[in-house]
Write a protein that holds these residues in place. Structure first.
Motif, PDB file in Angstrom:
ATOM      1  N   ALA A 128       0.869  -1.296   0.080  1.00 52.23           N
ATOM      2  CA  ALA A 128       0.060   0.009  -0.147  1.00 52.23           C
ATOM      3  C   ALA A 128       0.960   1.479   0.006  1.00 52.23           C
ATOM      4  O   ALA A 128       0.269   2.196  -0.602  1.00 52.23           O
ATOM      5  CB  ALA A 128      -1.053   0.140   1.264  1.00 52.23           C
ATOM      6  N   VAL A 129       1.992   1.272   0.784  1.00 53.14           N
ATOM      7  CA  VAL A 129       2.879   2.664   0.895  1.00 53.14           C
ATOM      8  C   VAL A 129       3.450   2.670  -0.358  1.00 53.14           C
ATOM      9  O   VAL A 129       3.570   3.902  -1.177  1.00 53.14           O
ATOM     10  CB  VAL A 129       3.768   2.118   2.210  1.00 53.14           C
ATOM     11  N   LEU A 130       3.850   1.487  -0.991  1.00 51.57           N
ATOM     12  CA  LEU A 130       4.562   1.606  -2.415  1.00 51.57           C
ATOM     13  C   LEU A 130       3.947   2.120  -3.727  1.00 51.57           C
ATOM     14  O   LEU A 130       3.964   2.872  -4.239  1.00 51.57           O
ATOM     15  CB  LEU A 130       5.062   0.387  -2.792  1.00 51.57           C
ATOM     16  N   THR A 131       2.444   1.591  -3.388  1.00 52.86           N
ATOM     17  CA  THR A 131       1.482   1.905  -4.338  1.00 52.86           C
ATOM     18  C   THR A 131       1.050   3.562  -4.256  1.00 52.86           C
ATOM     19  O   THR A 131       1.001   4.456  -5.388  1.00 52.86           O
ATOM     20  CB  THR A 131       0.120   1.328  -4.311  1.00 52.86           C
ATOM     21  N   THR A 132       0.954   4.103  -3.133  1.00 49.68           N
ATOM     22  CA  THR A 132       0.694   5.397  -2.693  1.00 49.68           C
ATOM     23  C   THR A 132       1.630   6.267  -3.140  1.00 49.68           C
ATOM     24  O   THR A 132       1.561   7.148  -3.900  1.00 49.68           O
ATOM     25  CB  THR A 132       0.474   5.638  -1.242  1.00 49.68           C
ATOM     26  N   THR A 133       3.182   5.863  -2.968  1.00 48.66           N
ATOM     27  CA  THR A 133       4.334   6.548  -3.229  1.00 48.66           C
ATOM     28  C   THR A 133       4.321   6.821  -4.771  1.00 48.66           C
ATOM     29  O   THR A 133       4.491   7.720  -5.550  1.00 48.66           O
ATOM     30  CB  THR A 133       5.413   5.994  -2.781  1.00 48.66           C
ATOM     31  N   PHE A 134       4.106   5.626  -5.427  1.00 46.50           N
ATOM     32  CA  PHE A 134       3.993   5.517  -6.804  1.00 46.50           C
ATOM     33  C   PHE A 134       3.123   6.530  -7.564  1.00 46.50           C
ATOM     34  O   PHE A 134       3.374   7.358  -8.388  1.00 46.50           O
ATOM     35  CB  PHE A 134       3.779   4.300  -7.701  1.00 46.50           C
ATOM     36  N   LEU A 135       1.749   6.389  -7.057  1.00 47.82           N
ATOM     37  CA  LEU A 135       0.781   7.218  -7.492  1.00 47.82           C
ATOM     38  C   LEU A 135       1.021   8.614  -7.187  1.00 47.82           C
ATOM     39  O   LEU A 135       0.868   9.557  -8.093  1.00 47.82           O
ATOM     40  CB  LEU A 135      -0.393   7.214  -7.064  1.00 47.82           C
ATOM     41  N   TYR A 136       1.738   9.157  -6.422  1.00 55.31           N
ATOM     42  CA  TYR A 136       2.168  10.415  -5.706  1.00 55.31           C
ATOM     43  C   TYR A 136       3.236  11.040  -6.769  1.00 55.31           C
ATOM     44  O   TYR A 136       2.789  11.963  -7.378  1.00 55.31           O
ATOM     45  CB  TYR A 136       2.583  10.504  -4.542  1.00 55.31           C
ATOM     46  N   ILE A 137       4.209  10.076  -7.153  1.00 56.04           N
ATOM     47  CA  ILE A 137       5.257  10.641  -7.964  1.00 56.04           C
ATOM     48  C   ILE A 137       4.499  10.917  -9.593  1.00 56.04           C
ATOM     49  O   ILE A 137       4.977  11.917 -10.182  1.00 56.04           O
ATOM     50  CB  ILE A 137       6.394   9.280  -7.991  1.00 56.04           C
ATOM     51  N   GLN A 138       3.428  10.061  -9.904  1.00 54.49           N
ATOM     52  CA  GLN A 138       2.927  10.071 -11.348  1.00 54.49           C
ATOM     53  C   GLN A 138       2.350  11.499 -11.202  1.00 54.49           C
ATOM     54  O   GLN A 138       2.437  12.024 -12.338  1.00 54.49           O
ATOM     55  CB  GLN A 138       1.800   8.993 -11.497  1.00 54.49           C
ATOM     56  N   VAL A 142      10.637   2.397  -7.931  1.00 60.21           N
ATOM     57  CA  VAL A 142      12.265   2.759  -7.746  1.00 60.21           C
ATOM     58  C   VAL A 142      12.566   3.449  -9.088  1.00 60.21           C
ATOM     59  O   VAL A 142      13.220   4.308  -9.241  1.00 60.21           O
ATOM     60  CB  VAL A 142      12.949   1.468  -7.430  1.00 60.21           C
ATOM     61  N   THR A 143      11.982   2.893 -10.146  1.00 59.08           N
ATOM     62  CA  THR A 143      12.368   3.496 -11.544  1.00 59.08           C
ATOM     63  C   THR A 143      11.824   4.921 -11.776  1.00 59.08           C
ATOM     64  O   THR A 143      12.570   5.843 -12.081  1.00 59.08           O
ATOM     65  CB  THR A 143      11.515   2.585 -12.680  1.00 59.08           C
ATOM     66  N   ASP A 144      10.646   4.983 -11.256  1.00 61.49           N
ATOM     67  CA  ASP A 144      10.218   6.625 -11.184  1.00 61.49           C
ATOM     68  C   ASP A 144      10.938   7.691 -10.356  1.00 61.49           C
ATOM     69  O   ASP A 144      11.178   8.795 -10.780  1.00 61.49           O
ATOM     70  CB  ASP A 144       8.970   6.623 -11.053  1.00 61.49           C
ATOM     71  N   ILE A 145      11.165   7.157  -9.267  1.00 60.02           N
ATOM     72  CA  ILE A 145      12.182   7.875  -8.134  1.00 60.02           C
ATOM     73  C   ILE A 145      13.581   8.310  -9.154  1.00 60.02           C
ATOM     74  O   ILE A 145      13.921   9.429  -9.044  1.00 60.02           O
ATOM     75  CB  ILE A 145      12.446   7.240  -6.855  1.00 60.02           C
ATOM     76  N   ILE A 146      14.381   7.204  -9.695  1.00 62.45           N
ATOM     77  CA  ILE A 146      15.317   7.567 -10.465  1.00 62.45           C
ATOM     78  C   ILE A 146      15.331   8.307 -11.608  1.00 62.45           C
ATOM     79  O   ILE A 146      15.823   9.479 -11.824  1.00 62.45           O
ATOM     80  CB  ILE A 146      16.091   6.194 -10.728  1.00 62.45           C
ATOM     81  N   LYS A 147      14.158   8.355 -12.421  1.00 61.55           N
ATOM     82  CA  LYS A 147      13.858   8.880 -13.435  1.00 61.55           C
ATOM     83  C   LYS A 147      13.798  10.559 -13.163  1.00 61.55           C
ATOM     84  O   LYS A 147      14.434  11.305 -13.814  1.00 61.55           O
ATOM     85  CB  LYS A 147      12.460   8.581 -14.091  1.00 61.55           C
ATOM     86  N   ASN A 148      13.127  10.855 -12.105  1.00 59.58           N
ATOM     87  CA  ASN A 148      12.721  12.279 -11.531  1.00 59.58           C
ATOM     88  C   ASN A 148      13.985  12.804 -11.315  1.00 59.58           C
ATOM     89  O   ASN A 148      14.285  14.066 -11.377  1.00 59.58           O
ATOM     90  CB  ASN A 148      11.706  12.280 -10.707  1.00 59.58           C
ATOM     91  N   MET A 149      14.977  12.077 -10.276  1.00 60.45           N
ATOM     92  CA  MET A 149      16.092  12.484  -9.758  1.00 60.45           C
ATOM     93  C   MET A 149      17.217  12.844 -10.865  1.00 60.45           C
ATOM     94  O   MET A 149      18.102  13.907 -10.984  1.00 60.45           O
ATOM     95  CB  MET A 149      16.771  11.755  -8.953  1.00 60.45           C
ATOM     96  N   VAL A 150      17.342  11.977 -11.784  1.00 62.22           N
ATOM     97  CA  VAL A 150      18.378  11.946 -12.882  1.00 62.22           C
ATOM     98  C   VAL A 150      17.895  13.042 -13.993  1.00 62.22           C
ATOM     99  O   VAL A 150      18.859  13.916 -14.336  1.00 62.22           O
ATOM    100  CB  VAL A 150      18.673  10.589 -13.450  1.00 62.22           C
ATOM    101  N   GLY A 151      16.673  13.250 -14.479  1.00 61.81           N
ATOM    102  CA  GLY A 151      16.237  14.193 -15.349  1.00 61.81           C
ATOM    103  C   GLY A 151      17.126  13.972 -16.770  1.00 61.81           C
ATOM    104  O   GLY A 151      17.449  15.077 -17.188  1.00 61.81           O
ATOM    105  N   ALA A 183       9.366  -2.154  -8.543  1.00 61.81           N
ATOM    106  CA  ALA A 183      10.245  -1.938  -9.625  1.00 61.81           C
ATOM    107  C   ALA A 183       9.549  -0.515 -10.383  1.00 61.81           C
ATOM    108  O   ALA A 183      10.307   0.494 -10.574  1.00 61.81           O
ATOM    109  CB  ALA A 183      10.174  -2.921 -10.591  1.00 61.81           C
ATOM    110  N   SER A 184       8.316  -0.341 -10.458  1.00 62.36           N
ATOM    111  CA  SER A 184       7.798   0.955 -10.827  1.00 62.36           C
ATOM    112  C   SER A 184       8.358   2.095 -10.060  1.00 62.36           C
ATOM    113  O   SER A 184       8.677   3.155 -10.504  1.00 62.36           O
ATOM    114  CB  SER A 184       6.401   0.790 -10.860  1.00 62.36           C
TER     115      SER A 184
END
Length: 312
Positions: A35-45, A120-129, A117-118
């Motif tokens: 649930a925490v991962l899903t919430t984090t993913f949706l927030y990032i999106q 972690v990938t999105d966290i890296i995506k947004n940090m690297v830019g 996986a989704s």
């Protein structure tokens, strides 16, 4: 002195104690983490914008056309990497009359692999830019923007918020990590169920006289089973390659995404299933509230050396 019904270590009854016992004797922590991962993913999106690297308007590496119609759009990646693997796993378990616990951990394992996986990938995506290969087609720099000069997102004239900002989410490839998390987990599941890495006996045991002709020969699973296990990985590779064909990513992006998704898939799989060389690799670890198969300890897991091949 502790009051009656209690010990010096704390309350033994009540709602809190019941919740603690439930948490310790179930998969509640896994569902909470999911649930925490899903919430984090949706927030990032929906709420996080990527870091915007500076770029050159005459950089050929980011001058590829923007593919409006993708070979594998996001919706179809969900079908190929989530719905198809989940259906295959459920059909396999049902066909062989698997128990409810096996169905449960099979679904939970792939679900955690995909959402982790989704995220972690999105966290890296947004940090690297990192700019995508089609960034300039997305940005549409204003006329008169000087070449050979580092410029910012401020020169872009594109008004579609998602199309513009998504141009800085190239590394790593989300399609690739998602595909290798879902289809990679399916490959690992099939490898365990078909026992392709388990050593099998061929021949009789050595005689007391040490006759070499009667020495046991250890052989592994047949090629047909191995190819079945490799098919999901081939599908994941084709999804990853399509991202280069659409100029959404380069080889570096998709290879890193594939490695990330595969690593998380293996990690999630091994949380619930024994090592592939174990004779019991087709059966998941007992649940938190279930006794261990081989001992009376509270842990349902065996050490890898205990899971290894045993001659029978």
């Amino acid at each position: 002195m502790a009051p009656p019904g209690r010990t010096s270590r704390g309350p033994q009854g009540g709602i809190f104690a019941s919740l603690v016992r439930f948490y310790q004797s179930s998969y509640a922590s896994d569902y909470l983490g999911f649930a925490v991962l899903t919430t984090t993913f949706l927030y990032i999106q929906f709420f996080v914008e990527p870091f915007h690297r500076l770029f050159f308007v005459n950089d050929l590496n980011i001058s590829y056309p923007h593919a409006v119609v993708e070979r594998v759009p996001v919706s179809m990646n969900f079908v190929y990497s989530l719905l198809v693997p989940l259906s295959l796993i459920l059909l396999f378990n049902t066909a062989f009359g698997s128990h409810v616990h096996k169905h449960h951990v099979s679904i939970l394992g792939i679900a955690i692999a995909l959402v982790l996986a989704s995220t972690v990938t999105d966290i890296i995506k947004n940090m690297v830019g990192r700019p995508r290969p089609d960034l300039l087609a997305r940005c549409r720099p204003a006329l008169g923007t000087p070449p050979n000069t580092l410029v910012s997102i401020g020169v872009c004239t594109e008004t579609d918020h998602h199309r513009l900002h998504d141009g800085w989410r190239s590394f790593p490839s989300g399609h690739s990590s998602f595909a290798f998390a879902g289809l990679g987990y399916t490959s690992l599941f099939l490898a365990g169920q078909l026992k392709i890495f388990v050593l099998h006996n061929s021949g009789s045991s050595p005689s007391l006289t040490g006759d070499r002709d009667k020495t046991i020969v250890h052989v592994r699973g047949d090629l047909g089973k191995i190819l079945i296990c490799l098919m999901p990985l081939l599908g994941a590779a084709m999804i990853a390659i399509s991202r280069c064909q659409d100029y959404r990513h380069d080889v570096y992006d998709v290879c890193t995404g594939a490695l990330l998704g595969w690593t998380i898939a293996y990690w999630s799989y091994r949380r619930y299933w024994p090592h592939f060389s174990s004779l019991h690799c087709d059966e998941p670890y007992p649940g938190p509230s279930l006794p261990s198969r081989n001992d009376d300890s509270s842990s349902g897991r065996l050490r890898d050396e205990e899971e290894g091949f045993r001659e029978v």
